[in-house]
Scaffold this active site. Structure first.
Site, PDB file in Angstrom:
ATOM      1  N   VAL A   6       0.843  -1.198   0.000  1.00  0.00           N
ATOM      2  CA  VAL A   6       0.000   0.000   0.000  1.00  0.00           C
ATOM      3  C   VAL A   6       0.879   1.250   0.000  1.00  0.00           C
ATOM      4  O   VAL A   6       1.821   1.360   0.779  1.00  0.00           O
ATOM      5  CB  VAL A   6      -0.912   0.021   1.250  1.00  0.00           C
ATOM      6  CG1 VAL A   6      -1.766   1.272   1.274  1.00  0.00           C
ATOM      7  CG2 VAL A   6      -1.781  -1.227   1.305  1.00  0.00           C
ATOM      8  N   CYS A   7       0.536   2.197  -0.894  1.00  0.00           N
ATOM      9  CA  CYS A   7       1.215   3.494  -0.899  1.00  0.00           C
ATOM     10  C   CYS A   7       0.174   4.566  -1.208  1.00  0.00           C
ATOM     11  O   CYS A   7      -1.021   4.282  -1.227  1.00  0.00           O
ATOM     12  CB  CYS A   7       2.375   3.518  -1.888  1.00  0.00           C
ATOM     13  SG  CYS A   7       1.902   3.418  -3.605  1.00  0.00           S
ATOM     14  N   ASN A   8       0.613   5.781  -1.447  1.00  0.00           N
ATOM     15  CA  ASN A   8      -0.336   6.870  -1.698  1.00  0.00           C
ATOM     16  C   ASN A   8      -1.214   6.614  -2.908  1.00  0.00           C
ATOM     17  O   ASN A   8      -2.427   6.752  -2.844  1.00  0.00           O
ATOM     18  CB  ASN A   8       0.393   8.203  -1.859  1.00  0.00           C
ATOM     19  CG  ASN A   8       0.683   8.855  -0.530  1.00  0.00           C
ATOM     20  OD1 ASN A   8      -0.084   8.740   0.411  1.00  0.00           O
ATOM     21  ND2 ASN A   8       1.804   9.520  -0.443  1.00  0.00           N
TER      22      ASN A   8
END
Length: 100
Positions: A6-8
Site C-alpha cells: 500500500v502506498c499513496n
C-alpha cells in the site's frame, strides 16, 4: 500466499511488486503480490495474508490495524528497503511475519 503493498497512489510500489515477484519465483514460491493506493486498501485488508505499507503512508498504520480487526497483520516496509526497491528484503520481512 497473498501480500498487499500500500502506498499513496499504488504507483511507487509497482516496481517493488515486480522485484518481489522475481525473488519469490527464484525461490519457487507461489505468491500473489499486489499494490494499491491507501484509499482502496482499507476495503480489502482482510483478503490478504499480510498488508505492507510504504513509508510514505506509515501514519495510517494504527487506523488500518483497527480496520483489520486483528485478522491481517499490517507492517510498515523498512524505509531503506523501500527506497532501494529491495524486493528480496521486503519479501523476507513479509514471510517472517506470516510464518513462512
Amino acid at each position: 500466499m497473498k501480500i498487499l503493498l500500500v502506498c499513496n497512489a499504488g504507483m511507487s510500489t509497482s516496481m517493488l511488486v515486480s522485484r518481489m515477484e522475481k525473488a519469490a519465483q527464484a525461490r519457487g514460491l507461489s505468491i500473489e503480490i499486489q499494490a494499491v493506493p491507501i484509499t482502496k486498501a482499507e476495503t480489502m485488508l482482510k483478503e490478504w495474508d499480510i498488508v505492507m505499507l510504504g513509508p510514505q503512508v506509515r501514519h495510517q498504520l494504527n487506523y488500518l490495524i483497527k480496520k483489520a480487526e486483528g485478522q491481517t497483520p499490517i507492517q510498515v516496509i523498512e524505509m531503506r528497503d523501500y527506497g532501494m526497491m529491495n524486493g528480496e528484503k521486503v519479501l523476507d520481512a513479509a514471510l517472517k511475519v506470516i510464518g513462512e
